[in-house]
Design a protein around this motif. Structure first.
Motif, PDB file in Angstrom:
ATOM      1  N   UNK A   1     -23.322 -67.975 -52.399  1.00 20.74           N
ATOM      2  CA  UNK A   1     -22.454 -68.484 -50.770  1.00 20.74           C
ATOM      3  C   UNK A   1     -21.205 -69.888 -51.382  1.00 20.74           C
ATOM      4  N   UNK A   2     -21.970 -69.842 -52.557  1.00 24.75           N
ATOM      5  CA  UNK A   2     -20.699 -70.380 -53.758  1.00 24.75           C
ATOM      6  C   UNK A   2     -19.697 -70.146 -53.911  1.00 24.75           C
ATOM      7  N   UNK A   3     -19.548 -68.695 -54.139  1.00 22.46           N
ATOM      8  CA  UNK A   3     -18.026 -67.982 -54.004  1.00 22.46           C
ATOM      9  C   UNK A   3     -17.776 -67.333 -53.440  1.00 22.46           C
ATOM     10  N   UNK A   4     -18.492 -68.083 -51.659  1.00 25.44           N
ATOM     11  CA  UNK A   4     -17.628 -67.760 -50.483  1.00 25.44           C
ATOM     12  C   UNK A   4     -17.838 -66.140 -50.600  1.00 25.44           C
ATOM     13  N   UNK A   5     -19.148 -65.524 -50.453  1.00 24.59           N
ATOM     14  CA  UNK A   5     -19.300 -63.886 -49.541  1.00 24.59           C
ATOM     15  C   UNK A   5     -20.090 -64.340 -48.647  1.00 24.59           C
ATOM     16  N   UNK A   6     -20.727 -62.923 -49.138  1.00 25.95           N
ATOM     17  CA  UNK A   6     -21.688 -63.261 -47.963  1.00 25.95           C
ATOM     18  C   UNK A   6     -22.695 -61.978 -48.293  1.00 25.95           C
TER      19      UNK A   6
END
Length: 629
Positions: free
Chosen positions: A478-483
């Motif tokens: 989530x820190x790298x805006x992944x899912x």
């Protein structure tokens, strides 16, 4: 008694609803009635004093807006200036550490030059970066010279540079040196020195040159002839940045690197340090920020208001960041309303008190509800619910509905990825999520030897261990805006490039893998202190085309990724157990497919492992290992 109440609660009834039933009801009135009564009282009290009230409101509001606007602009200028220069120092500090850590042979200009050229890509504001030895031999790397990106020079005949290197030899950290001018361009440069020490001895200095043109470009976007004229001074008389300096300035040299106030050709800025007149400076108001100051200057019968703030730490002379504007534009109402009407002062005070009480009673809870709604929009459930209980019926009903909505969304967000929830909330329609084929990067993680580990622990401890591990991995994703797509036993599947558009999805996935490696390493250190075995994680990452969207039956869908890229990423995670090169001290092995490796920059060090045949695939795949140490 409390247990009885809990057991007798009706299905679907929240604890907060129970509390509402237990509390005595506060009498409330509709907001419409309160507004009508309050407005009628205010009109009756202040009808005869409209002119006086208008003057007071115009003076206070105009002065406050002028001060807030000036402070906001100065604050933005200071922040942008720091954001432009501070990364340069961070990059040189990192280069210094790399030189010391890797024990580079500083006499090998080719290898050191490659390192300097690579550093230019990370900090675009750097125009040139160099390394100078104690005997004043200088290796320079240029951004805008593709034909000759590197140059080696002997600067022993430059007394100014020799003095700067002597200072670097004695300095304990970075410092900003004197300005210099690029030959043939008339463009001033700010230079930063970072001394390099190895084994307690001075080995040289890293030097970065930053042009002031970018600062002038930024000032040009802020200022306009009608509103403001921003600038940055170097000392009291030299102009470092100004909209007129975006293309350089003729006649500059190392001995005269900046134009003076008079040479710049700005007649208002030239008079900045003339004595303040004793006239309306007090009317310009005081500032909430003690570092911000104001000056009034009279030029040809017109008054100009200067807003200034000193910015130290970027050279031997302090910088002064400021802007100016005509006083009539800053506070235009002050010269128009000169006659005061004090008749009926007591009645006016009564009216202001009534307006204040009514305004607070209405605006405070509504503002609190708006703030909580903004936090909720970002899925921030940590803040306490708004306390809107009061005499107004509509606000009380809104508080109940808000509490119920927060509870539902909190449960909803635990089952659906936050990125997907935010996208749905932002667009307000399920049509915002459309199944489509797009380029994505998929990651699979797995704990090596988890089956053996789980057989030795009770089920509750296994669940607690997995929850902690998934929290660690999910936080990095989530820190790298992944899912996070799903959890499969001890494995995690995640992807980047959807639902939002992410051109750098491969880099984001690798950055998440590096974050997982750091987190697992820190967790293993804690486990070692508790005499627990370390956790070894294997990661496979692959990029490619895939179908992304809602997959499933009409009654139960799942937003997921389907395609060969998913299978390859899983096979890479399986292969990481045997094909990855074991590096001492590393707890995580990361394998990448060729498409992922091709999309990465130089900041991700890779080890080519060769071609491998993966289970279920006909053609071999070129595989790389990401260095996580």
């Amino acid at each position: 008694m409390a247990l009885t109440r809990m057991l007798t609660r009706r299905p679907g009834e929240t604890i907060r609803q129970r509390r509402w039933k237990m509390r005595p009801r506060v009498p409330s009135v509709p907001i419409s009635i309160a507004l009508v009564v309050g407005t009628a009282l205010l009109l009756a009290v202040t009808a005869g004093f409209v002119l006086f009230a208008g003057y007071r409101a115009a003076r206070l509001n105009t002065g406050e807006l002028a001060r807030e606007g000036a402070e906001s602009m100065i604050r933005s200028m200071v922040e942008r200036t720091r954001a432009h220069l501070d990364p340069v120092q961070a990059q040189l500090d990192f280069l210094s550490q790399q030189i010391v850590r890797q024990r580079l042979d500083l006499t090998q200009a080719e290898r050191l030059g490659d390192l300097l050229l690579a550093s230019l890509a990370a900090v675009p504001q750097e125009s040139v970066v160099a390394f100078a030895t104690p005997d004043l031999q200088v290796l320079r790397a240029f951004r805008n010279r593709p034909s000759t990106p590197l140059a080696v020079n002997d600067w022993r005949d430059d007394p100014g540079f020799e003095k700067a290197m002597q200072r670097a030899a004695q300095a304990s950290g970075a410092f900003w040196g004197e300005l210099y001018v690029a030959q043939g361009r008339g463009m001033p440069f700010i230079n930063l020195f970072v001394p390099v020490h190895r084994e307690g001895k001075f080995a040289g200095a890293l030097i970065a040159g930053v042009t002031t043109a970018a600062l002038s470009d930024f000032l040009a976007t802020l200022g306009s002839e009608d509103l403001a004229n921003p600038f940055i001074l170097y000392g009291p008389d030299s102009v470092l940045a100004h909209p007129r300096l975006r293309e350089g300035f003729p006649g500059l040299s190392d001995k005269h690197p900046l134009p003076s106030l008079r040479e710049l050709g700005d007649p208002v800025l030239e008079k900045i340090w003339t004595p303040d007149p004793e006239m309306r400076l007090q009317q310009a108001g005081t500032f909430t920020n003690a570092a911000v100051s104001a000056r009034l200057v009279d030029i040809g019968g017109e008054s100009f208001l200067f807003i200034l703030q000193e910015l130290p730490g970027y050279g031997e002379r302090p910088w002064t960041i400021g802007t100016y504007m005509p006083l009539e534009q800053a506070v235009p109402q002050l010269d128009r309303l000169t006659h005061l009407l004090w008749v009926g002062g007591i009645v006016l005070v009564v009216g202001m008190v009534l307006a204040l009480l009514l305004g607070r009673s209405l605006s405070h809870p509504i503002r609190e509800l708006a703030d909580e709604a903004n936090r909720l929009r970002e899925l921030n459930f940590d803040a306490p619910p708004p306390r809107l209980r009061g005499p107004f019926r509509e606000l009380n009903e809104a508080a109940r509905a808000f509490d119920a909505m927060v509870g539902g969304l909190r449960l909803f967000s635990t089952y659906v990825p936050h990125t997907l929830v935010r996208r749905l909330m932002r667009h307000g329609s399920p049509k915002a999520i459309v199944s489509e084929e797009r380029e994505v990067t998929v990651m699979f993680t797995d704990i090596a030897g988890f089956t053996t580990l789980s057989e030795q622990l009770p089920a509750a401890e296994v669940a607690a261990f997995l929850n902690g591990h998934f929290t660690l991995v999910g936080g990095c994703v989530e820190a790298t805006e992944g899912t996070v797509d799903k959890y499969i036993g001890d494995a995690v599947m995640a992807f980047w490039g959807a639902p939002g558009h992410q051109p750098d999805h491969a880099a984001r996935a690798c950055q998440a893998a590096l974050g997982i490696a750091q987190a697992v390493h820190a967790d293993n250190q804690a486990r070692a202190r508790d005499d627990l075995p370390p956790v070894r994680v294997r990661i496979g990452i692959h990029s490619g085309r895939a179908l992304v969207g809602d997959i499933g039956a009409p009654s139960r869908v799942n937003y997921t990724v389907v395609g060969d890229v998913v299978n390859v990423a899983e096979r890479l995670e399986e292969l990481a157990r045997s094909a990855a090169r074991t590096i001492e001290g590393e707890d995580v092995s990361v394998l990448l497919g060729a498409r992922t490796a091709a999309a990465l920059g130089q900041e991700f060090p890779l080890i080519p492992l060769g071609d491998f045949e993966l289970r279920g695939r006909r053609e071999p795949l070129t595989i790389f290992q990401l260095q996580v140490g």
